[in-house]
Design an enzyme around this catalytic site. Sequence first.
Site, PDB file in Angstrom:
ATOM      1  CG  HIS A 170       9.577  -0.693  -7.765  1.00 27.26           C
ATOM      2  ND1 HIS A 170      10.461   0.369  -7.819  1.00 27.26           N
ATOM      3  CD2 HIS A 170       8.565  -0.361  -8.598  1.00 27.26           C
ATOM      4  CE1 HIS A 170      10.002   1.293  -8.635  1.00 27.26           C
ATOM      5  NE2 HIS A 170       8.841   0.874  -9.132  1.00 27.26           N
ATOM      6  CB  CYS A 218       5.845   5.011 -11.991  1.00 32.32           C
ATOM      7  SG  CYS A 218       5.484   3.851 -10.649  1.00 32.32           S
TER       8      CYS A 218
END
Length: 689
Positions: free
Chosen positions: A65, A208
């Site tokens: 991603h 993250c």
Amino acid sequence: MSELITAELVDLDLSAETKDAAARSLAERMVAHGRVTDLEGFLADVAAREAQMPTGLDGGIGIPHCRSTHVTEPTLAFGRSASGIDFGAPDGPADLIFLIAAPAGGDADHLSILSTLARSLMDESFTGALRSATEPERTAELIRGDEPTGEPAGEPSAQAPVPAQPPSPAPETDARTETDARPEKAPEPVPEAPPAAAPFRIVAITSCPTGIAHTYMAAESLEKAGQAAGVEVSVETQGSAGFKRLDPQLVRDADGVIFAHDVEVREKERFAGKPTVDVGVKAGINRPAELIAEVRQKAERGEVSGPARTAAPMDKGAEAGDGFATRLRKWLMTGVSYMVPFVAAGGLLIALAFAIGGYTINKAPSVAEHFVWADSTSWAALLFQIGSVAFGFLVPVLAGFIAYGMADRPGLVPGFVGGAIALTINAGFLGGLIAGLIAGAVVMTIQRVAIPPVLRGIMPVVVIPLISSAIVGFLMFLVVGKPIAALQKGLTDWLSGLTGANAIILGALLGLMMCFDLGGPLNKVAYAFAVGGLANPNEGSLKVMAAVMAAGMVPPLAMALATTVRGRLFTKAERENGKAAWVLGASFITEGAIPFAAADPLRVIPSAMAGGAVTGALSMMFGCTLRAPHGGIFVVPLIGQPFLYLLAIAAGTGVSAALVILLKGLRRTPHTRAADSPADGESEVTVAA
């Protein structure tokens, strides 16, 4: 707004064997449906994210991603692999691959949808349904969370409402006889049961680098593990859409803290003084029960974290686990970035003064005492003296903001003091660099000392400036200052004596450094080296400055030339970037080549380095000089040997452009030719190279 995923974005027979091939296969579906505008640019962003941390998860899941400017709207593509693809998960290959594409300015609503998917991946029934699905449309419905359609009669819906609980039985009718109801001996009082112990309470932060998937999966994993262990877990997800702070009362009442993160925790000071476990985000996904047990053990032992020190400016975006070398580079770049405006202002004013009044203008008397309004020499002297004052801040600003990058605002005072001392003892640019590092280290050491609460209020404004300035001053005057000054003098003398082959080799080396990372740390080191020589200019340092600026202009100019000459080798976006690169290169903005290097680094960067080395070597060989630290072609009148200087830039630009055209031409296939050809209605003039 289109749906997040459709049947066309599902591949139930993904044949790719590597994670790069899988990402390309799924990304091509996004391109075909207008969700991604530039396949190669998007895949470069995916690869950059993958390089930060593997995206494989336990349970056979891969979630490559990224956030990218090449994404038009939040999109998800799904592939199922029969053989499995290695995404770096501890338990082996992934058979369920989700490619998540978020636009660079993705809104919070759609990021919330992506977070919902991430949480769903922790549900085994969800992943099991995906493994057994046989139709792309049904798979897309499952991922979107739509209610299943077309279920066979008699089978309960997967999302059927839970049956209502049966009513509680009515209280039994009092059937005692009148005799039974007569008062009897009072019953013995029943002792009250002790109140139930309050559950252990944990607050957690998950984050993250992109804040799309791992952030929310770690949160879901910790919450489920907390429920299983009888622990209250409240999670604050610091994702891409920002974050909603936990209730301050909740934080105050917490018995322990878990940080599962790969970027710096924001407002970390809120959690100071509590038992804390600090790990990477994948640990929050893979072993949440262990983390909960660990923080409970710390609480039982009475282990608490110390007062949180606010992250220094250049550390706030650092990833967990950054080593000393990475942080050192960021600290130095902080000082250089704040120094450059002083260099540009002072250097250009001095260069203009020399252009107007000649090279003897530095001997003019102070304009505060003697200034003739109609005399150009007086105006030149004014420019020179203003520029000299601005240039005088160069070393103190460098030192002060290196210390600021290390220790935040408390580092400014000792940093500026150390930089000023470096000027006083003629330690120059190197002295300022060392003074900044010493000042930052001293302040960081002082900040780690346990201070009584009554003194904390005066620490940043009295105690830290006083103690740190005294220590830095002592070290600079009496310990390290003289050796650094001797080294600076030796470097200056060496530059003054550069001739022949030595000068050419140095020019080529500086050219390579300027073009290796296109405005990154190595580029800034070469530029700072050249600018440092302007503080005490001589023939050698002026040649170095000329070579550095010339080489720095080459990469964007070369990419602009290549897109003009052989546009079919570049995407439409790159051809548009090429038009802007003409201006950026001419203005000495090396970063103008970054979009090309990001999309194709193995061909663009070596080509740029070759051209930069040629230009740097030729500039030194021709004896070109430059007193201005910036300006590109706009300061050509201030350059010694201007025509030869432009020839050196043209030669390097030609070499780089020819190499990148050659390398890109070798890799082309009929498929890429078709993909890169102009769309209907576009025109392009291609010149044979």
